[in-house]
Write an enzyme that holds these catalytic residues in place. Structure first.
Site, PDB file in Angstrom:
ATOM      1  N   ASP A   1       9.454  -9.848  10.783  1.00 58.32           N
ATOM      2  CA  ASP A   1       9.192 -10.704   9.721  1.00 58.32           C
ATOM      3  C   ASP A   1       8.928 -12.121  10.156  1.00 58.32           C
ATOM      4  OD1 ASP A   1       8.483  -9.317   7.330  1.00 58.32           O
ATOM      5  OD2 ASP A   1      10.532  -9.170   6.613  1.00 58.32           O
TER       6      ASP A   1
ATOM      7  N   HIS B   1      -8.420  -4.229  -0.596  1.00 57.50           N
ATOM      8  CA  HIS B   1      -7.435  -4.218   0.682  1.00 57.50           C
ATOM      9  C   HIS B   1      -6.579  -3.217   0.584  1.00 57.50           C
ATOM     10  CE1 HIS B   1      -5.560  -6.224   4.332  1.00 57.50           C
ATOM     11  NE2 HIS B   1      -4.589  -5.719   3.884  1.00 57.50           N
ATOM     12  N   GLU B   2      -5.811  -2.868  -0.265  1.00 57.29           N
ATOM     13  CA  GLU B   2      -4.709  -1.869  -0.524  1.00 57.29           C
ATOM     14  C   GLU B   2      -5.251  -0.509  -0.488  1.00 57.29           C
ATOM     15  OE1 GLU B   2      -2.161  -3.289   0.126  1.00 57.29           O
ATOM     16  OE2 GLU B   2      -2.647  -5.173  -0.450  1.00 57.29           O
TER      17      GLU B   2
ATOM     18  N   TYR C   1      -3.918 -10.313  10.201  1.00 62.00           N
ATOM     19  CA  TYR C   1      -5.048  -9.871   9.171  1.00 62.00           C
ATOM     20  C   TYR C   1      -6.556 -10.542   9.665  1.00 62.00           C
ATOM     21  CZ  TYR C   1      -1.196  -8.830   6.103  1.00 62.00           C
ATOM     22  OH  TYR C   1      -0.199  -8.484   5.312  1.00 62.00           O
TER      23      TYR C   1
ATOM     24  N   GLU D   1       0.628  -1.215   0.089  1.00 62.92           N
ATOM     25  CA  GLU D   1       0.025  -0.140   0.199  1.00 62.92           C
ATOM     26  C   GLU D   1       0.851   1.266  -0.006  1.00 62.92           C
ATOM     27  OE1 GLU D   1       0.597  -1.454   4.239  1.00 62.92           O
ATOM     28  OE2 GLU D   1       0.075  -2.410   2.340  1.00 62.92           O
TER      29      GLU D   1
ATOM     30  N   GLU E   1      -3.430  -4.259   9.782  1.00 60.21           N
ATOM     31  CA  GLU E   1      -3.922  -5.374   9.030  1.00 60.21           C
ATOM     32  C   GLU E   1      -5.358  -5.769   9.644  1.00 60.21           C
ATOM     33  OE1 GLU E   1      -2.810  -5.623   6.135  1.00 60.21           O
ATOM     34  OE2 GLU E   1      -0.825  -5.083   6.087  1.00 60.21           O
TER      35      GLU E   1
ATOM     36  N   HIS F   1      -5.905   0.542   3.182  1.00 63.19           N
ATOM     37  CA  HIS F   1      -4.786   1.111   4.004  1.00 63.19           C
ATOM     38  C   HIS F   1      -4.522   2.491   3.828  1.00 63.19           C
ATOM     39  CE1 HIS F   1      -2.756  -2.601   5.725  1.00 63.19           C
ATOM     40  NE2 HIS F   1      -2.974  -3.041   4.547  1.00 63.19           N
TER      41      HIS F   1
END
Length: 650
Positions: free
Chosen positions: A389, A308-309, A397, A284, A331, A312
């Site tokens: 990460d 979704h993007e 999410y 995003e 998320e 954001h």
């Protein structure tokens, strides 16, 4: 609360504006130039600026135009090296009361940077020119520029970038015009052009983005009365297909979202279709969403990813998590609102169906982290220097979206909850917040604007179970509208009951899928995975009769391979393991491009490793440089368990 992933002293002195002067050099694969920082002193008497860096070489530093000493600290495996720049007395003053300081750093990236992927021309769609793109989330902006790399702090920026190929950034283009001749009319790949961008809306560091390649622009239709523009960028050979795929829905999604939250404030909403090594479905980046080419199915079946993007723009780019421990705020909220938009644009059944689709990935990831239960939580208390990460999964999410859905239902439904959502956006837009900030605001809103019953409803929630709970299930079982899943589930059950049958031609034919859309086919295949593995004859016929073994829809193709590899010791798995890895590394005949999106490559490598360890390892090693550095890092981090690799080997 200090961000555990940064070594910078952003609480003492903070970047308010960043000016970049870059030269992109495809021959040596570096970006070089200078960064100019407008810094605001937050703490009296501060004597140094500390910036995060990783895999960059620093040439010099100046404060207020005067050369100044600097040093690079020892390399931390996750956080990189701290760049320490001393502030002289003449700048800070004896009492340290100067509030604005101008710092200049000359530097260059290196070929080892995780933030950038440099593609040879053979790795692109057109095969004529190389390509460059960045990925700074979650903590890789420090690989692109020395920076205070934390979402706790936001800044505006401008950039002058010189390159022999068109340049895109996460900002508004000032010059040359997007609609003018490509590369300002100069020869692409040979002549240098300077591209100018400005980002007037403060953003966190992870939204810094750059791409450069033989890209073209196509505008998208914008509803009348809107003050923003929209368009799609892609390589010259792909731009027409990309424009067709996204023109129907993109601006419709954006306009629909404005109605339930607040007006879009970034001025431009463009999409960039990247080469296939891009590791995510979408990113995003402000003004310029990066998307995977796997969305280009020719039937607009996967364009909902763009919802979704777009979302954001408010939840993440607008209201930002203060550090990785609160990533679920980005998320979880985005996934919840994305699914609400599906209800508004389509039907309530589509909202429930999206939750159902997400639940498969959620429960798979909860199971995957069974030995690391900390990562099953929504709010993860990362240790200092821990790699965020390591926790990347569908949990923030989907567990986050389910938590918000549960709150919505507990409060009494959308009529009660939607007014709060708008107030939440209005209150925190442009700020970085923690989970506690959000929770406090939620209570304050319903105390001021709700009823005593609303507050009692909030009190009834087991907050600790939702935010810090571990385990393989949600704290509260959630039910969804299943109406769109009935046909999918019924078809899967037909296949399960037919496992002893020999004449499959009499039982199944292509018309079985005629009334199912792509998402319903995904649910059919996921439900089929809940049964014991089918015989090889059935898998072969399943792939042939429905065209699953050669479909260009990567979401469907992945699920087909997951069914074929369900029993790792079966004969069918041995056959399809070869086909699955060939598909991922782009060696299959029908669709010969690498599947660099981690949603596809990681589960395939895991599944194939369970079938044929040597095949998984050798295939990955032969093709590893085609994957993005982030994908490589994550594949190799789990490789001790999954691929049997050691860091000294790869």
């Amino acid at each position: 609360m200090l961000d555990p992933t940064t070594q910078s002293n952003y609480l003492d002195i903070a970047t308010r504006h960043l000016s970049l002067e870059w030269t992109v050099d495809f021959a040596v694969q570096t970006i070089s130039g200078k960064a100019v920082y407008e810094l605001e002193v937050r703490k009296e008497g501060v004597r140094e600026v500390i910036l995060d860096t990783a895999d960059v070489t620093v040439e010099s530093a100046e404060v207020e135009g005067e050369p100044i000493e600097f040093s690079l600290g020892a390399v931390h495996e996750v956080m990189g090296s701290a760049l320490r720049i001393t502030l002289p007395d003449a700048v800070t003053g004896n009492q340290g009361k100067k509030k604005n300081i101008r710092l200049t750093v000359k530097y260059a990236t290196t070929k080892n940077t995780t933030a950038l992927q440099w593609l040879d021309k053979e790795q692109t769609q057109g095969g004529k020119f190389p390509f460059l793109f960045s990925q700074c989330q979650p903590i890789y902006a420090r690989n692109l520029v020395p920076i205070q790399d934390t979402p706790s702090m936001k800044f505006t920026y401008d950039a002058h970038v010189t390159a022999v190929l068109p340049v895109l950034m996460s900002a508004i283009r000032v010059s040359p015009s997007s609609t003018g001749p490509p590369h300002d009319g100069k020869e692409i790949g040979k002549d240098k052009v300077t591209y100018v961008y400005r980002q007037p809306v403060p953003i966190p560091s992870y939204l810094l983005a750059i791409a450069s390649g033989n890209v073209r622009y196509k505008p998208l239709p914008v509803p009348e009365g809107k003050e923003w523009t929209s368009g799609v960028w892609a390589e010259e050979e792909l731009v027409d297909a990309a424009e067709w795929e996204f023109r129907e829905d993109t601006t419709k999604f954006l306009a629909a979202e404005e109605k339930i939250v607040t007006p879009y404030r970034f001025g431009v909403y463009d999409l960039l279709v990247l080469p296939p090594s891009f590791p995510y479905g979408g990113m995003e980046n402000a003004c310029l969403t990066f998307v995977t080419p796997t969305l280009l199915t020719g039937d607009r079946a996967l364009v909902d990813v763009v919802v979704h993007e777009i979302t954001h723009s408010w939840f993440g780019n607008g209201i930002t998590h203060t550090n990785a421990s609160h990533f679920w705020l980005n998320e979880g909220w985005t996934t919840y609102i994305e699914r609400l938009l599906l209800q508004i644009i389509y039907t309530p059944a589509h909202r429930g169906f999206s939750f159902l689709i997400g639940s498969k990935g959620l429960y798979d990831d909860l199971k995957r982290y069974e030995s690391q239960p900390k990562y099953q939580r929504l709010q993860i208390d990362f240790e200092y220097g821990e790699d965020p990460d390591d926790a990347y999964s569908s949990i923030p999410y989907d567990k986050g979206a389910n938590f918000l859905l549960y709150i919505e239902r507990t409060l009494g439904g959308l009529d009660v909850f939607l007014p709060y959502v708008k107030n939440y956006v209005e209150t925190f837009m442009g700020k970085s917040i923690t989970t506690q900030n959000w929770k406090d605001h939620l209570y304050a809103y319903y105390r001021a604007h709700g009823t005593k019953d609303n507050v009692k409803a909030l009190d009834s929630i087991d907050w600790d179970a939702w935010l810090h709970g571990e385990g393989l299930t949600l704290p509260v079982p959630m039910e969804y509208d299943m109406s769109l899943a009935h046909q999918s589930n019924a078809l899967a059950e037909r296949w399960d009951k037919a496992r002893q049958e020999t004449n499959l031609l009499e039982l199944f034919d292509p018309s079985d899928l005629q009334s199912l859309d792509a998402n319903q086919i995904v649910v059919f295949l996921e439900h089929l995975q809940s049964f014991p593995a089918l015989p090889k004859t059935h898998i072969d016929f399943l792939g042939d009769v429905y065209g699953l073994s050669n479909t260009p829809n990567a979401e469907i193709r992945l699920r087909f391979y997951e069914i074929a590899l369900l029993d790792p010791v079966s004969p069918v798995a041995a056959v399809y393991a070869d086909r699955a890895v060939a598909w991922v590394v782009g060696k299959d005949v029908e669709h010969g491009v690498i599947k660099g999106r981690m949603k596809f490559c990681r589960p395939v490598f895991r599944a194939v490793h369970a079938v044929d360890r040597e095949l998984a390892i050798s295939t990955y090693l032969r093709n590893k440089l085609s994957f993005h550095p982030i994908a490589r890092n994550l594949i190799e981090k789990v490789s001790i368990r999954v691929l049997g690799l050691r860091y000294t080997v790869v």
